[in-house]
Design an enzyme around this catalytic site. Structure first.
Site, PDB file in Angstrom:
ATOM      1  N   GLY A  12       0.852  -1.179   0.000  1.00 20.79           N
ATOM      2  CA  GLY A  12       0.000   0.000   0.000  1.00 20.79           C
ATOM      3  C   GLY A  12       0.887   1.228   0.000  1.00 20.79           C
ATOM      4  N   VAL A  17       7.308   8.898   1.941  1.00 18.28           N
ATOM      5  CA  VAL A  17       8.638   8.277   1.929  1.00 18.28           C
ATOM      6  C   VAL A  17       8.641   6.903   2.593  1.00 18.28           C
ATOM      7  CG1 VAL A  17       9.427   9.401   4.071  1.00 18.28           C
ATOM      8  CG2 VAL A  17      11.102   8.701   2.335  1.00 18.28           C
ATOM      9  N   MET A  38      -4.122   3.664  -2.489  1.00 23.68           N
ATOM     10  CA  MET A  38      -5.500   3.651  -1.980  1.00 23.68           C
ATOM     11  C   MET A  38      -6.071   5.060  -1.945  1.00 23.68           C
ATOM     12  SD  MET A  38      -5.397   1.177   1.365  1.00 23.68           S
ATOM     13  CE  MET A  38      -3.637   1.169   1.684  1.00 23.68           C
ATOM     14  N   CYS A 103      -9.406   3.015  10.694  1.00 23.10           N
ATOM     15  CA  CYS A 103      -8.973   2.942   9.298  1.00 23.10           C
ATOM     16  C   CYS A 103      -8.050   1.741   9.082  1.00 23.10           C
ATOM     17  CB  CYS A 103      -8.262   4.233   8.897  1.00 23.10           C
ATOM     18  SG  CYS A 103      -7.657   4.218   7.194  1.00 23.10           S
ATOM     19  N   CYS A 200      -6.546  12.021   8.058  1.00 21.88           N
ATOM     20  CA  CYS A 200      -6.401  12.053   6.597  1.00 21.88           C
ATOM     21  C   CYS A 200      -7.518  12.822   5.904  1.00 21.88           C
ATOM     22  CB  CYS A 200      -6.294  10.643   6.042  1.00 21.88           C
ATOM     23  SG  CYS A 200      -7.711   9.593   6.403  1.00 21.88           S
TER      24      CYS A 200
END
Length: 375
Positions: A12, A17, A38, A103, A200
């Site tokens: 994923g 980085v 994703m 999540c 996020c």
């Protein structure tokens, strides 16, 4: 000897980085590596820029540099139903949820894992700082990584044994500076990209403004524990236990100490505040938590265990005694020393030395068996 080229690892890749270096290291170790980006949220920011588009461009650059195929998958529907609605419902209850824990449990290690299996993956990997160890019975244990400052076991605390058996953590024995150095030496496009921070789906936006778009705010009174009105709050959902900033309250005749949120009264829609960092109402001696998840599997019987715990990310471990109740999968946790600003909705995560045992969601906190009015 196992030929790594026959082992497929689907990585994923976020465009950061850490996941870039994870993919690079796995490729260098000879694995059959596939990169997947994703998209979990329509994250167009206030200026109209979609950061996901930029991140995917970085994933494509890195995948080309490493020499691996890449895909993009959209999990926005899953994320909305399993993470974001949970997030909103918790705030409606006056609690302070941790969407990153959910999540990982529901998207990165469930939806993404399922997608990876459809790509014939043997394992998945991402850019998490965590480690695993397999015992003589084949049980996988979650361990702290080398970089204690970046340790993300707290956010992974709801993963199951089945999920853990399918994960590789390439950054387990590296520090963040070492990861940066590897990326720079390899000339990766993301080598000097700054880390993303915050939740996020909020990004750099104002949290209060964002939340108000989804939940109607109801202002009310700010009161002291004895009921004296000292101000007005903008909506209980905007405040968390132990919060100091944003209250708009000054010093009083009695004290120049700053004010802190020490509780919420949902029935009266009142925010309870008190002056002083060491307000007694901020200190809990025990708590109840539910939705317990242990990495090595759920015990069939009640357990009493002396261990350590964190009830917020990057907090030093505190000594606790955990009483696990198998019947309803809950824990009652007693602190060795009173703990400050225990917050319903947040995760409490348990450790035994270097091993992370699992976690649960905090429901209630107590001070000497009397429930604190935290929600």
């Amino acid at each position: 000897m196992v030929d790594n080229s026959e082992i497929r690892v689907v990585v994923g890749m976020s465009g950061g980085v850490d996941s870039s270096v994870s993919a690079l290291l796995l490729k260098q170790q000879g694995f059959d590596v596939v990169g997947v980006f994703m998209k979990n949220w329509d994250d167009t920011d206030d200026s109209g820029v979609c950061t996901a588009t930029e991140d995917y461009e970085d994933v494509k650059k890195v995948a080309d540099e490493i020499g691996i195929p890449y895909y993009s998958i959209n999990f926005e529907k899953d994320y909305w139903e399993r993470v974001f609605e949970y997030f909103l419902n918790e705030y409606k209850k006056g609690r302070t949820p941790n969407p990153d824990v959910m999540c990982n449990k529901e998207i990165k290690f469930k939806s993404f894992l399922d997608f990876a299996m459809d790509l014939d993956a043997d394992y998945i990997a991402m850019g998490h700082y965590a480690a695993t160890k397999v015992d003589e019975n084949g049980i996988v244990h979650m361990m702290r990584p080398k970089d204690g400052n970046k340790d993300q076991t707290y956010f992974l605390s709801q993963l199951s044994q089945d999920q853990l058996k399918k994960v590789i953590f390439p950054l387990a024995n590296l520090t963040k500076p070492q990861v940066r150095e590897i990326a720079i030496d390899a000339g990766l496009a993301t080598a000097k990209k700054k880390d993303s921070t915050g939740i996020c789906f909020i990004g750099e936006r104002n949290f209060k403004k964002f939340l108000s778009e989804f939940l109607p705010a109801q202002s009310g009174k700010m009161v002291t524990p004895d009921g004296k009105v000292v101000g007005e709050h903008a909506g209980l959902m905007y405040y968390t236990i132990g919060q100091r900033s944003g209250l708009g309250l000054g010093s009083t005749k009695e004290s120049t100490d700053p004010w802190f949120v020490v509780g919420k009264d949902l029935k009266k829609n009142e925010l309870i505040v008190e002056q002083g960092y060491d307000s007694k109402l901020l200190y809990a001696t025990s708590l109840d938590a539910s939705g317990v998840s242990f990495f090595t599997g759920q015990p069939e019987h009640d357990i009493d265990l002396k261990c350590t715990a964190k009830f917020r990310y990057r907090q030093p471990d505190v000594g606790v005694t955990m009483h696990y109740h198998a019947k309803d999968n809950t824990v009652h946790v007693e602190f060795d020393e009173p703990a400050r600003a225990v917050t319903p909705g947040q995760a409490i995560v348990f450790y035994n030395g270097e091993e992370c045992l699992g976690g649960a969601t905090i429901d209630r906190a107590y001070q000497n068996e009397k429930q604190l009015q935290l929600v």
